[in-house]
Design an enzyme around this catalytic site. Structure first.
Site, PDB file in Angstrom:
ATOM      1  N   PRO A   9       0.795  -1.222   0.000  1.00  0.00           N
ATOM      2  CA  PRO A   9       0.000   0.000   0.000  1.00  0.00           C
ATOM      3  C   PRO A   9       0.832   1.278   0.000  1.00  0.00           C
ATOM      4  CG  PRO A   9      -0.164  -1.108   2.127  1.00  0.00           C
ATOM      5  CD  PRO A   9       0.564  -2.030   1.196  1.00  0.00           C
ATOM      6  N   ASN A  10       0.344   2.214  -0.774  1.00  0.00           N
ATOM      7  CA  ASN A  10       0.864   3.570  -0.887  1.00  0.00           C
ATOM      8  C   ASN A  10       2.176   3.683  -1.658  1.00  0.00           C
ATOM      9  OD1 ASN A  10      -1.289   4.808   0.614  1.00  0.00           O
ATOM     10  ND2 ASN A  10      -0.368   3.913   2.436  1.00  0.00           N
ATOM     11  N   ARG A  17       4.771  11.183  -2.135  1.00  0.00           N
ATOM     12  CA  ARG A  17       4.394  10.894  -0.752  1.00  0.00           C
ATOM     13  C   ARG A  17       5.606  11.068   0.167  1.00  0.00           C
ATOM     14  NH1 ARG A  17       4.108   5.216   2.061  1.00  0.00           N
ATOM     15  NH2 ARG A  17       3.198   5.843   4.040  1.00  0.00           N
ATOM     16  N   TYR A  22      10.706   9.036   1.867  1.00  0.00           N
ATOM     17  CA  TYR A  22      10.756   8.039   0.800  1.00  0.00           C
ATOM     18  C   TYR A  22      11.523   8.488  -0.442  1.00  0.00           C
ATOM     19  CZ  TYR A  22       7.228   5.913   3.742  1.00  0.00           C
ATOM     20  OH  TYR A  22       6.571   5.369   4.809  1.00  0.00           O
ATOM     21  N   ASN A  73       8.193  -5.338  -0.671  1.00  0.00           N
ATOM     22  CA  ASN A  73       8.045  -4.195   0.218  1.00  0.00           C
ATOM     23  C   ASN A  73       6.585  -4.197   0.637  1.00  0.00           C
ATOM     24  OD1 ASN A  73       7.681  -1.759   1.514  1.00  0.00           O
ATOM     25  ND2 ASN A  73       9.088  -0.656   0.175  1.00  0.00           N
ATOM     26  N   ALA A  76       2.876  -0.826   5.012  1.00  0.00           N
ATOM     27  CA  ALA A  76       2.275  -0.887   6.349  1.00  0.00           C
ATOM     28  C   ALA A  76       1.873  -2.303   6.757  1.00  0.00           C
ATOM     29  CB  ALA A  76       1.063   0.038   6.419  1.00  0.00           C
ATOM     30  N   GLU A  97      12.822  -9.021   2.013  1.00  0.00           N
ATOM     31  CA  GLU A  97      11.947  -7.933   2.457  1.00  0.00           C
ATOM     32  C   GLU A  97      12.724  -6.627   2.326  1.00  0.00           C
ATOM     33  OE1 GLU A  97       9.580  -6.528   6.530  1.00  0.00           O
ATOM     34  OE2 GLU A  97      10.805  -8.346   6.555  1.00  0.00           O
ATOM     35  N   HIS A  99      12.544  -2.278   2.678  1.00  0.00           N
ATOM     36  CA  HIS A  99      11.891  -1.049   3.124  1.00  0.00           C
ATOM     37  C   HIS A  99      12.752   0.121   2.685  1.00  0.00           C
ATOM     38  CE1 HIS A  99       8.948  -3.144   5.580  1.00  0.00           C
ATOM     39  NE2 HIS A  99       9.936  -3.964   5.891  1.00  0.00           N
ATOM     40  N   ARG A 106      11.992   5.099  12.947  1.00  0.00           N
ATOM     41  CA  ARG A 106      10.731   5.822  12.784  1.00  0.00           C
ATOM     42  C   ARG A 106       9.821   5.579  13.976  1.00  0.00           C
ATOM     43  NH1 ARG A 106       8.321   5.150   7.093  1.00  0.00           N
ATOM     44  NH2 ARG A 106       7.094   6.877   7.894  1.00  0.00           N
TER      45      ARG A 106
END
Length: 143
Positions: A9-10, A17, A22, A73, A76, A97, A99, A106
């Site tokens: 998502p996103n 964004r 990012y 990735n 969330a 994985e 990110h 964060r």
């Protein structure tokens, strides 16, 4: 070797964004980076993005059935989706994985990924370069 790069998502909003977190690389540029890196490494890379968890699950099931390596990735979903985690656990080929941001630097809720325990490896905090590194790792494993 086929590799699928799956984005949650996103991530389709990259470049617009929270660019301070990012970066300014657009999603289209990320796709170009992954496909181009794959070609350089002799990999056939397909890149997909979805905001729908059911669609991500179907893609992970497809990768499990075909024993296709995955760069994921999960966005969330990393922090709470046991459904995505369980689908990842079914994979029969390596799972890396990725990110873009350093999830450990964060908000506290981002510090833990339910996916990491079933991943072959995790890359975080290196921006979109993490995708390139993940693909390089998969290419080296295939030799």
């Amino acid at each position: 070797m086929d590799v699928v790069v799956l984005n949650g998502p996103n991530l389709g909003r990259l470049g617009t964004r929270q660019v301070d977190i990012y970066g300014v690389t657009s999603y289209a540029e990320l796709v170009e980076l992954c496909v181009g890196t794959g070609k350089e490494l002799g990999l056939d890379v397909e890149v997909r993005q979805t905001d729908g968890e059911h669609e991500m699950l179907a893609w992970l099931h497809e990768a499990a059935d075909s024993a296709t390596p995955v760069v994921l990735n999960p966005g969330a979903w990393s922090h709470y989706s046991y459904a995505v985690r369980d689908a990842c656990a079914m994979l029969r080929a390596p799972l890396v994985e990725v990110h873009i941001s350093n999830i450990h630097a964060r908000e506290e809720f981002r510090h833990h990924s339910v996916i990491s325990a079933v991943a072959t490896g995790v890359i975080c905090g290196l921006g979109v370069d993490g995708y390139r590194l993940a693909l390089q790792h998969l290419a080296r494993r295939a030799r």
